[in-house]
Design an enzyme around this catalytic site. Sequence first.
Site, PDB file in Angstrom:
ATOM      1  N   GLY A   1      22.297 -72.120   3.768  1.00  0.00           N
ATOM      2  CA  GLY A   1      21.858 -73.324   3.320  1.00  0.00           C
ATOM      3  C   GLY A   1      22.999 -74.407   3.258  1.00  0.00           C
TER       4      GLY A   1
ATOM      5  N   THR B   1      25.678 -63.695   4.092  1.00  0.00           N
ATOM      6  CA  THR B   1      24.914 -62.940   5.293  1.00  0.00           C
ATOM      7  C   THR B   1      25.529 -63.451   6.558  1.00  0.00           C
ATOM      8  OG1 THR B   1      22.668 -63.161   4.147  1.00  0.00           O
ATOM      9  CG2 THR B   1      22.473 -62.556   6.447  1.00  0.00           C
TER      10      THR B   1
ATOM     11  N   GLU C   1      17.841 -63.782  -0.810  1.00  0.00           N
ATOM     12  CA  GLU C   1      18.338 -63.216  -1.959  1.00  0.00           C
ATOM     13  C   GLU C   1      17.889 -61.837  -2.439  1.00  0.00           C
ATOM     14  OE1 GLU C   1      20.548 -65.751  -3.477  1.00  0.00           O
ATOM     15  OE2 GLU C   1      21.252 -63.720  -3.840  1.00  0.00           O
TER      16      GLU C   1
HETATM   17  C1  LIG Z   1      15.380 -72.335 -10.248  1.00  0.00           C
HETATM   18  C2  LIG Z   1      16.292 -72.009  -8.786  1.00  0.00           C
HETATM   19  C3  LIG Z   1      15.990 -70.909  -7.852  1.00  0.00           C
HETATM   20  C4  LIG Z   1      16.459 -70.955  -6.617  1.00  0.00           C
HETATM   21  C5  LIG Z   1      17.891 -71.140  -6.625  1.00  0.00           C
HETATM   22  C6  LIG Z   1      18.588 -71.419  -4.984  1.00  0.00           C
HETATM   23  C7  LIG Z   1      17.833 -70.781  -3.851  1.00  0.00           C
HETATM   24  C8  LIG Z   1      18.519 -71.235  -2.788  1.00  0.00           C
HETATM   25  C9  LIG Z   1      17.659 -70.699  -1.534  1.00  0.00           C
HETATM   26  C10 LIG Z   1      18.073 -69.638  -0.775  1.00  0.00           C
HETATM   27  C11 LIG Z   1      19.564 -68.783  -1.127  1.00  0.00           C
HETATM   28  C12 LIG Z   1      19.694 -67.562  -0.436  1.00  0.00           C
HETATM   29  C13 LIG Z   1      20.808 -66.956  -0.628  1.00  0.00           C
HETATM   30  C14 LIG Z   1      20.995 -65.656  -0.142  1.00  0.00           C
HETATM   31  O1  LIG Z   1      20.087 -65.151   0.402  1.00  0.00           O
HETATM   32  S1  LIG Z   1      22.480 -65.205  -0.528  1.00  0.00           S
HETATM   33  C15 LIG Z   1      22.413 -63.559   0.205  1.00  0.00           C
HETATM   34  C16 LIG Z   1      21.384 -62.533  -0.545  1.00  0.00           C
HETATM   35  N1  LIG Z   1      21.777 -61.275  -0.105  1.00  0.00           N
HETATM   36  C17 LIG Z   1      21.417 -60.059  -0.664  1.00  0.00           C
HETATM   37  O2  LIG Z   1      20.797 -60.177  -1.606  1.00  0.00           O
HETATM   38  C18 LIG Z   1      21.793 -58.815  -0.096  1.00  0.00           C
HETATM   39  C19 LIG Z   1      20.785 -57.855  -0.632  1.00  0.00           C
HETATM   40  N2  LIG Z   1      21.451 -56.354  -0.495  1.00  0.00           N
HETATM   41  C20 LIG Z   1      22.145 -55.799  -1.689  1.00  0.00           C
HETATM   42  O3  LIG Z   1      22.078 -56.623  -2.658  1.00  0.00           O
HETATM   43  C21 LIG Z   1      22.355 -54.542  -1.187  1.00  0.00           C
HETATM   44  O4  LIG Z   1      21.548 -54.005  -0.575  1.00  0.00           O
HETATM   45  C22 LIG Z   1      22.786 -53.841  -2.692  1.00  0.00           C
HETATM   46  C23 LIG Z   1      24.144 -54.463  -2.919  1.00  0.00           C
HETATM   47  C24 LIG Z   1      21.721 -54.109  -3.659  1.00  0.00           C
HETATM   48  C25 LIG Z   1      23.104 -52.532  -2.352  1.00  0.00           C
HETATM   49  O5  LIG Z   1      23.785 -52.251  -1.261  1.00  0.00           O
HETATM   50  P1  LIG Z   1      24.739 -50.879  -0.731  1.00  0.00           P
HETATM   51  O6  LIG Z   1      26.034 -51.124  -0.450  1.00  0.00           O
HETATM   52  O7  LIG Z   1      23.730 -49.876  -0.274  1.00  0.00           O
HETATM   53  O8  LIG Z   1      25.087 -50.471  -2.326  1.00  0.00           O
HETATM   54  P2  LIG Z   1      24.247 -49.241  -3.348  1.00  0.00           P
HETATM   55  O9  LIG Z   1      22.816 -49.437  -3.029  1.00  0.00           O
HETATM   56  O10 LIG Z   1      25.185 -48.115  -3.134  1.00  0.00           O
HETATM   57  O11 LIG Z   1      24.680 -50.003  -4.813  1.00  0.00           O
HETATM   58  C26 LIG Z   1      25.984 -49.821  -5.103  1.00  0.00           C
HETATM   59  C27 LIG Z   1      25.902 -49.870  -6.740  1.00  0.00           C
HETATM   60  O12 LIG Z   1      25.974 -51.116  -7.008  1.00  0.00           O
HETATM   61  C28 LIG Z   1      25.104 -51.532  -7.842  1.00  0.00           C
HETATM   62  N3  LIG Z   1      24.371 -53.021  -7.564  1.00  0.00           N
HETATM   63  C29 LIG Z   1      24.144 -53.303  -6.526  1.00  0.00           C
HETATM   64  N4  LIG Z   1      23.939 -54.826  -6.630  1.00  0.00           N
HETATM   65  C30 LIG Z   1      23.856 -54.861  -7.874  1.00  0.00           C
HETATM   66  C31 LIG Z   1      24.022 -56.224  -8.373  1.00  0.00           C
HETATM   67  N5  LIG Z   1      23.409 -57.507  -7.887  1.00  0.00           N
HETATM   68  N6  LIG Z   1      24.182 -56.238  -9.680  1.00  0.00           N
HETATM   69  C32 LIG Z   1      24.629 -55.137 -10.345  1.00  0.00           C
HETATM   70  N7  LIG Z   1      24.846 -53.732  -9.693  1.00  0.00           N
HETATM   71  C33 LIG Z   1      24.512 -53.945  -8.484  1.00  0.00           C
HETATM   72  C34 LIG Z   1      23.739 -50.590  -7.426  1.00  0.00           C
HETATM   73  O13 LIG Z   1      22.759 -50.177  -8.403  1.00  0.00           O
HETATM   74  C35 LIG Z   1      24.565 -49.187  -7.288  1.00  0.00           C
HETATM   75  O14 LIG Z   1      25.099 -48.652  -8.702  1.00  0.00           O
HETATM   76  P3  LIG Z   1      24.828 -47.168  -8.822  1.00  0.00           P
HETATM   77  O15 LIG Z   1      23.446 -47.005  -8.532  1.00  0.00           O
HETATM   78  O16 LIG Z   1      25.319 -47.034 -10.217  1.00  0.00           O
HETATM   79  O17 LIG Z   1      25.616 -46.320  -7.815  1.00  0.00           O
HETATM   80  C1  LIG Z   2      15.150 -69.273   4.202  1.00  0.00           C
HETATM   81  C2  LIG Z   2      16.450 -68.269   4.008  1.00  0.00           C
HETATM   82  C3  LIG Z   2      17.503 -68.967   3.420  1.00  0.00           C
HETATM   83  C4  LIG Z   2      18.663 -67.944   3.445  1.00  0.00           C
HETATM   84  N1  LIG Z   2      19.583 -68.434   2.909  1.00  0.00           N
HETATM   85  C5  LIG Z   2      20.844 -67.631   2.679  1.00  0.00           C
HETATM   86  C6  LIG Z   2      21.885 -68.368   2.301  1.00  0.00           C
HETATM   87  O1  LIG Z   2      22.129 -69.469   1.745  1.00  0.00           O
HETATM   88  N2  LIG Z   2      23.105 -67.364   2.280  1.00  0.00           N
HETATM   89  C7  LIG Z   2      23.357 -66.245   2.751  1.00  0.00           C
HETATM   90  O2  LIG Z   2      24.223 -65.738   2.600  1.00  0.00           O
HETATM   91  N3  LIG Z   2      22.043 -65.679   3.215  1.00  0.00           N
HETATM   92  C8  LIG Z   2      20.878 -66.565   3.197  1.00  0.00           C
HETATM   93  N4  LIG Z   2      19.635 -65.699   3.925  1.00  0.00           N
HETATM   94  C9  LIG Z   2      19.639 -64.623   4.280  1.00  0.00           C
HETATM   95  C10 LIG Z   2      19.072 -63.424   3.464  1.00  0.00           C
HETATM   96  O3  LIG Z   2      19.790 -63.199   2.252  1.00  0.00           O
HETATM   97  C11 LIG Z   2      18.762 -62.056   4.172  1.00  0.00           C
HETATM   98  O4  LIG Z   2      17.809 -62.592   5.404  1.00  0.00           O
HETATM   99  C12 LIG Z   2      18.283 -61.103   3.458  1.00  0.00           C
HETATM  100  O5  LIG Z   2      19.221 -60.412   2.617  1.00  0.00           O
HETATM  101  C13 LIG Z   2      17.766 -60.095   4.231  1.00  0.00           C
HETATM  102  O6  LIG Z   2      18.744 -59.675   5.019  1.00  0.00           O
HETATM  103  P1  LIG Z   2      18.360 -59.471   6.777  1.00  0.00           P
HETATM  104  O7  LIG Z   2      18.065 -60.506   7.269  1.00  0.00           O
HETATM  105  O8  LIG Z   2      19.732 -59.175   7.141  1.00  0.00           O
HETATM  106  O9  LIG Z   2      17.039 -58.547   6.823  1.00  0.00           O
HETATM  107  P2  LIG Z   2      17.349 -56.713   6.934  1.00  0.00           P
HETATM  108  O10 LIG Z   2      18.334 -56.206   5.964  1.00  0.00           O
HETATM  109  O11 LIG Z   2      17.840 -56.456   8.424  1.00  0.00           O
HETATM  110  O12 LIG Z   2      15.936 -56.402   6.910  1.00  0.00           O
HETATM  111  C14 LIG Z   2      14.878 -56.036   7.811  1.00  0.00           C
HETATM  112  C15 LIG Z   2      14.047 -55.124   7.659  1.00  0.00           C
HETATM  113  O13 LIG Z   2      14.777 -53.771   7.396  1.00  0.00           O
HETATM  114  C16 LIG Z   2      14.264 -53.007   6.284  1.00  0.00           C
HETATM  115  N5  LIG Z   2      15.512 -52.518   5.404  1.00  0.00           N
HETATM  116  C17 LIG Z   2      17.050 -53.118   5.456  1.00  0.00           C
HETATM  117  N6  LIG Z   2      17.672 -52.060   4.741  1.00  0.00           N
HETATM  118  C18 LIG Z   2      16.990 -51.240   4.248  1.00  0.00           C
HETATM  119  C19 LIG Z   2      17.412 -49.926   3.498  1.00  0.00           C
HETATM  120  N7  LIG Z   2      18.421 -49.753   3.079  1.00  0.00           N
HETATM  121  N8  LIG Z   2      16.059 -49.273   3.256  1.00  0.00           N
HETATM  122  C20 LIG Z   2      14.577 -49.540   3.765  1.00  0.00           C
HETATM  123  N9  LIG Z   2      14.703 -50.591   4.476  1.00  0.00           N
HETATM  124  C21 LIG Z   2      15.646 -51.408   4.871  1.00  0.00           C
HETATM  125  C22 LIG Z   2      14.061 -54.335   5.232  1.00  0.00           C
HETATM  126  O14 LIG Z   2      13.081 -53.994   4.270  1.00  0.00           O
HETATM  127  C23 LIG Z   2      13.238 -55.336   6.258  1.00  0.00           C
HETATM  128  O15 LIG Z   2      11.792 -54.828   6.486  1.00  0.00           O
HETATM  129  C24 LIG Z   2      18.660 -66.662   3.964  1.00  0.00           C
HETATM  130  C25 LIG Z   2      17.501 -66.138   4.583  1.00  0.00           C
HETATM  131  C26 LIG Z   2      16.328 -66.919   4.531  1.00  0.00           C
HETATM  132  C27 LIG Z   2      15.063 -66.460   5.240  1.00  0.00           C
END
Ligand SMILES: CCCCCCCC/C=C\C/C=C/C(=O)SCCNC(=O)CCNC(=O)[C@H](O)C(C)(C)COP(=O)(O)OP(=O)(O)OC[C@H]1O[C@@H](n2cnc3c(N)ncnc32)[C@H](O)[C@@H]1OP(=O)(O)O
Ligand SMILES: Cc1cc2nc3c(=O)[nH]c(=O)nc-3n(C[C@H](O)[C@H](O)[C@H](O)COP(=O)(O)OP(=O)(O)OC[C@H]3O[C@@H](n4cnc5c(N)ncnc54)[C@H](O)[C@@H]3O)c2cc1C
Length: 644
Positions: free
Chosen positions: A189, A150, A432
């Site tokens: 994190g 992110t 996530e």
């Molecule tokens: C017991 C332990 C539990 C806890 C463990 C530790 C926890 C630690 C605490 C905090 C950690 C936090 C970490 C984070 O937050 S890391 C960052 C996480 N970020 C996200 O999750 C981003 C979310 N956004 C997306 O995933 C994207 O929106 C997208 C990739 C889903 C879609 O984006 P976009 O570019 O618009 O692509 P499309 O929508 O066009 O999709 C493309 C295509 O790919 C398919 N697809 C997308 N994602 C996946 C996937 N993960 N696996 C498989 N396929 C995927 C999607 O379906 C499209 O396919 P198509 O329909 O056939 O075209």
């Molecule tokens: C406690 C915490 C720990 C985290 N740890 C990590 C980490 O370790 N590593 C890491 O990489 N990231 C981490 N993240 C980041 C996290 O993965 C992002 O915050 C999350 O993926 C959401 O993205 P954003 O914050 O840009 O929100 P945005 O995507 O900007 O979302 C804001 C609003 O926009 C809306 N929105 C966005 N896109 C669309 C769409 N296509 N259609 C409709 N609505 C939409 C959402 O629904 C939401 O209401 C952490 C976040 C938190 C809160």
Amino acid sequence: MAVNKVNEDLLRERARYTFNIEELTNFIDGGEEGTRNRREVEDMVIHVKELHDEVPEDYLSHKERYENAVKKGCILIDLLKEHVLRHSSFDAYKPSNMYRVLSMAKEVSPVLLHMGMFVPTIFGQASAEQQEEWLHKALMLEIIGTYAQTELGHGTFLRGLETTATYDPSTEEFVLHSPTLTSYKWWPGGLGQTANHCIVVAQLYSREKCYGVHAFLVQIRDSETHMPLPGIKVGDIGPKLGFQTANNGFLGFDHFRIPRKNMLMRNAQVLKDGRYVKSKSDKLTYGTMMLVRVMIVSDAAYELSRAATIAARYSAVRRQSMPRPGQPEPQILDYVTQQHKVFIAIATSHALRLTGGWLWDAYSSLTHDLDQGNLDQLPELHALACCLKAISSRDSNSLVEQCRMSCGGHGYMSSSNFPTIYGATAATVTYEGEYTVMLLQTARYLMKAWKEALGGIVLTPTVAYMVTYNKAKPAWVNTPEAIIQGFHAVAVGKVKEAADGIEYHQNSGKDYEDAWNAASVMLVKASECYCRAIICETFWKEIQKHSRSMSRNLAVVLQQLSELYLSYWVLERSGDFFQVRTVPLTRTKFEFVSFASPKCHCQMCTGFVAHITSVVVLAVQVSIQNLTLTFCTRKRNEFDIGSC
Ligand SMILES: CCCCCCCC/C=C\C/C=C/C(=O)SCCNC(=O)CCNC(=O)[C@H](O)C(C)(C)COP(=O)(O)OP(=O)(O)OC[C@H]1O[C@@H](n2cnc3c(N)ncnc32)[C@H](O)[C@@H]1OP(=O)(O)O
Ligand SMILES: Cc1cc2nc3c(=O)[nH]c(=O)nc-3n(C[C@H](O)[C@H](O)[C@H](O)COP(=O)(O)OP(=O)(O)OC[C@H]3O[C@@H](n4cnc5c(N)ncnc54)[C@H](O)[C@@H]3O)c2cc1C
């Protein structure tokens, strides 16, 4: 010193259980071995006085809280290593086991991301040679990592990430750079002060062409001095709603060079001369997110079970008000409104735990298929992981809040532990994959499935009923199975409604993207209903499956827990069930006749009287009259529906 005496009311409630507590404990732990492992680790930890706070952490500064969390993390990890060396009966280095140990400290661990994402990414995306070099060091915490995907400007839209990794064939290196302020990594994190390595997700450029986002393993701090390396800007992002000791940080690169071999090359590769070798699927880069989403479902269940236990115990010991003059104040557990708040939390923790186990098995089977080059199940599992992560985390967080509120003022105290649990579950709804975004991802899959269903194409298991609802006429009786079929009918109705909505907007002149956006509220609803049907069906089927190998007393109570869950959600979604009646999906009209009061005598009416178990010890047998529900389906003129 006064010995802590267990509350009389609690003892009395505990004496009332009708099943074997150890049997339930084994069921929750996944078997006797699981209970033994858990107890071994708990026994290791519970007697270490350094793990118990002299001063409540809320009175500590941000820096003191972080240092306290690091100290506890080190103690827990050393205990684990010693335990493994001594017993080797507990696979300490499985990330989920390590995560379980780290979560025994009240504070979120600054090495949570190391275990929760850095290690799993090496498992899932590093080549064999790269695992050889990095995996052992990571498991022994000789290197401490995080997962930096992110950015300030983008979290959801991965294809919009701005950090670049440009290949330089003259030196066989990648040059990492943060071209804008919005490209700074933000949130990972452990990044603030803890991690000395990280997985960086960046746009890969080679020979002036962009190949999209890929993962790189990057050292960001000196192994000896722990100072940021030249070209690295890194620090703490500051206070948050919760997760205060997760040590979330920011990271910027100024033309920072890493060896070519630091690109994770299990799926795609860049050769020495800069040629790009494509992976079987671009989607494999997203593999770690799918794994963590799958793990989050079980984590949501665990956090909710903690809150439900606190609320159930408090409800047994708290006495309040005097409905009958001169009588003792009743336990608040005797108020049906209190039962209505707490028991669904207990039922949901079981529902999510069993669904999380089912999803983990599906994920394990997928990873085996992927190793064989078979990606067939990837789309369905992605859709499942997205909606189950979204719904489980949202249900868990809202029910944790409901449990807090059920404890009145004392639930608002830090010492209740509700604020810590709430802060952790609130984060999970966003990280996530943000809630709405995840449901829209599942909706993508459902729209494709609906088109195939209309064409009579055989669908993948979790959507196969869509074809059924277009052809066969289900024989309907009033049973939990009928309610599950009702949820299927609701899901199909909502999917159809959303698909019709997109078509309507396209017919009115919108292009697909605008039509999708205009129908997106219906798309989210369709995913929610699809997911609820999966949880209801999985919970019920898992209980039926396990009941065959457990004592009757426990089986009866767990079955009634699952009936409570079904009843609760029919009540919560009653409007959708009424609506099902108007969707001409089959020749059978589904009539949702009424919510029966206990006096209802209709032949088909069955009151679900639920006996509830606590998640851990407290057993309370309560019949919940006000959740009595009648779900009847009938063709017209078959039954006298007057009594309903
Ligand atoms: C017991 C332990 C539990 C806890 C463990 C530790 C926890 C630690 C605490 C905090 C950690 C936090 C970490 C984070 O937050 S890391 C960052 C996480 N970020 C996200 O999750 C981003 C979310 N956004 C997306 O995933 C994207 O929106 C997208 C990739 C889903 C879609 O984006 P976009 O570019 O618009 O692509 P499309 O929508 O066009 O999709 C493309 C295509 O790919 C398919 N697809 C997308 N994602 C996946 C996937 N993960 N696996 C498989 N396929 C995927 C999607 O379906 C499209 O396919 P198509 O329909 O056939 O075209
Ligand atoms: C406690 C915490 C720990 C985290 N740890 C990590 C980490 O370790 N590593 C890491 O990489 N990231 C981490 N993240 C980041 C996290 O993965 C992002 O915050 C999350 O993926 C959401 O993205 P954003 O914050 O840009 O929100 P945005 O995507 O900007 O979302 C804001 C609003 O926009 C809306 N929105 C966005 N896109 C669309 C769409 N296509 N259609 C409709 N609505 C939409 C959402 O629904 C939401 O209401 C952490 C976040 C938190 C809160």
